[in-house]
Design a protein around this motif. Sequence first.
Motif, short mmCIF file in Angstrom:
data_model
loop_
_atom_site.label_atom_id
_atom_site.label_comp_id
_atom_site.label_asym_id
_atom_site.label_seq_id
_atom_site.Cartn_x
_atom_site.Cartn_y
_atom_site.Cartn_z
N THR A 171 1.04 -1.25 0.23
CA THR A 171 -0.06 -0.26 0.08
C THR A 171 1.05 1.47 -0.32
OG1 THR A 171 -1.82 -1.03 1.00
CG2 THR A 171 -1.61 1.61 1.04
N SER A 201 -9.46 -2.64 -8.89
CA SER A 201 -9.44 -3.46 -7.71
C SER A 201 -10.44 -4.48 -6.75
CB SER A 201 -8.67 -1.82 -6.70
OG SER A 201 -8.98 -2.64 -5.21
N THR A 206 -10.26 2.54 -4.79
CA THR A 206 -9.55 2.82 -5.61
C THR A 206 -9.49 2.85 -6.99
OG1 THR A 206 -8.76 -0.07 -5.35
CG2 THR A 206 -8.34 2.08 -3.36
N ASN A 237 -3.33 0.35 -2.82
CA ASN A 237 -3.78 -1.06 -1.76
C ASN A 237 -3.16 -2.03 -2.18
OD1 ASN A 237 -5.22 0.74 0.29
ND2 ASN A 237 -7.54 -0.32 -1.08
N GLN A 238 -2.34 -2.63 -1.51
CA GLN A 238 -1.63 -3.84 -1.86
C GLN A 238 -2.54 -4.83 -2.36
OE1 GLN A 238 -0.49 -6.28 1.46
NE2 GLN A 238 1.40 -7.22 0.13
N ASP A 240 -3.82 -4.13 -5.59
CA ASP A 240 -4.09 -3.06 -6.53
C ASP A 240 -3.39 -3.71 -8.19
OD1 ASP A 240 -6.16 -2.74 -4.65
OD2 ASP A 240 -5.92 -0.32 -5.07
#
Length: 270
Positions: A171, A201, A206, A237-238, A240
């Motif tokens: 992130t 996502s 996002t 975010n992690q 995405d």
Amino acid sequence: MKKRLAIALMLGGSLFIKAQIGINMSAPEAVLHVDGQKNTVSATPASYYDDVVITSSGNMGAGTKSPKTRLDLRSNEHLNALGIGGTSQTASAAKAGAMRYNSGTQDLSYSDGSSWITLAHKAPNDFVDAENSSAQSFTSGTQTALTNWTKKTDVNGNFNAGTGVFVASKTGIYIVAFTFSLASGTIANDSRYETLIQTNSASSATNKVFKCVGSYPGTNSLSNRVAGGCSGIFNLNQGDNITVSLNQALGTAKTLDTDGSLTSLSIFGL
């Protein structure tokens, strides 16, 4: 007779205590000495890289015949990585001093006997630099993602060059820059193109699109080369995704220029 048997047992026991076991070798140099490739040359340190030994003091060495600690991996060829996996055990079950690797956050934790404590670390930032010389074709009026890239740099291996999809490893804020160049061709009157950078996502918060537009108003009677680009800053975010697309409405199908340096993509995570 009993006396002789007792003496024989004593002698045998003494020999057993002093015995050394060698596997793949006839002259072991420790209580247990395994020569993986059967290539050890006595007193030649470089030949011990594939050996495993257990000494009389209880130390174990992999790649060294003289371990200085309970487990010593310091081999002469320096291939000494220690592999640590994940675990579902609680910290109390694993006991204080245990370590584990956390694949999701890409870090290590240790047990203090009651909790898993994350070790301080800084994972490398994502950075992608890619070019495209694929001569990919784009139908007029249809948004199409760019594919078949050639990676120049991909620090964390998160960019799929074939599909053109980048996945954020953590992130944070990401800066994206995209340029393209089409092969020379006719341009329709009052035509335009759009370059798009977008995220995809599971979280709608996002999902964003940065769109840049180039236009050719009026009469365009000459054959010409169309080029453009787009850039944007995204809070990801992690996990995405980022993709780049082109939607050209120049009148006819167009292809990318085969000079890869003219179509490029860079993604940098802060």
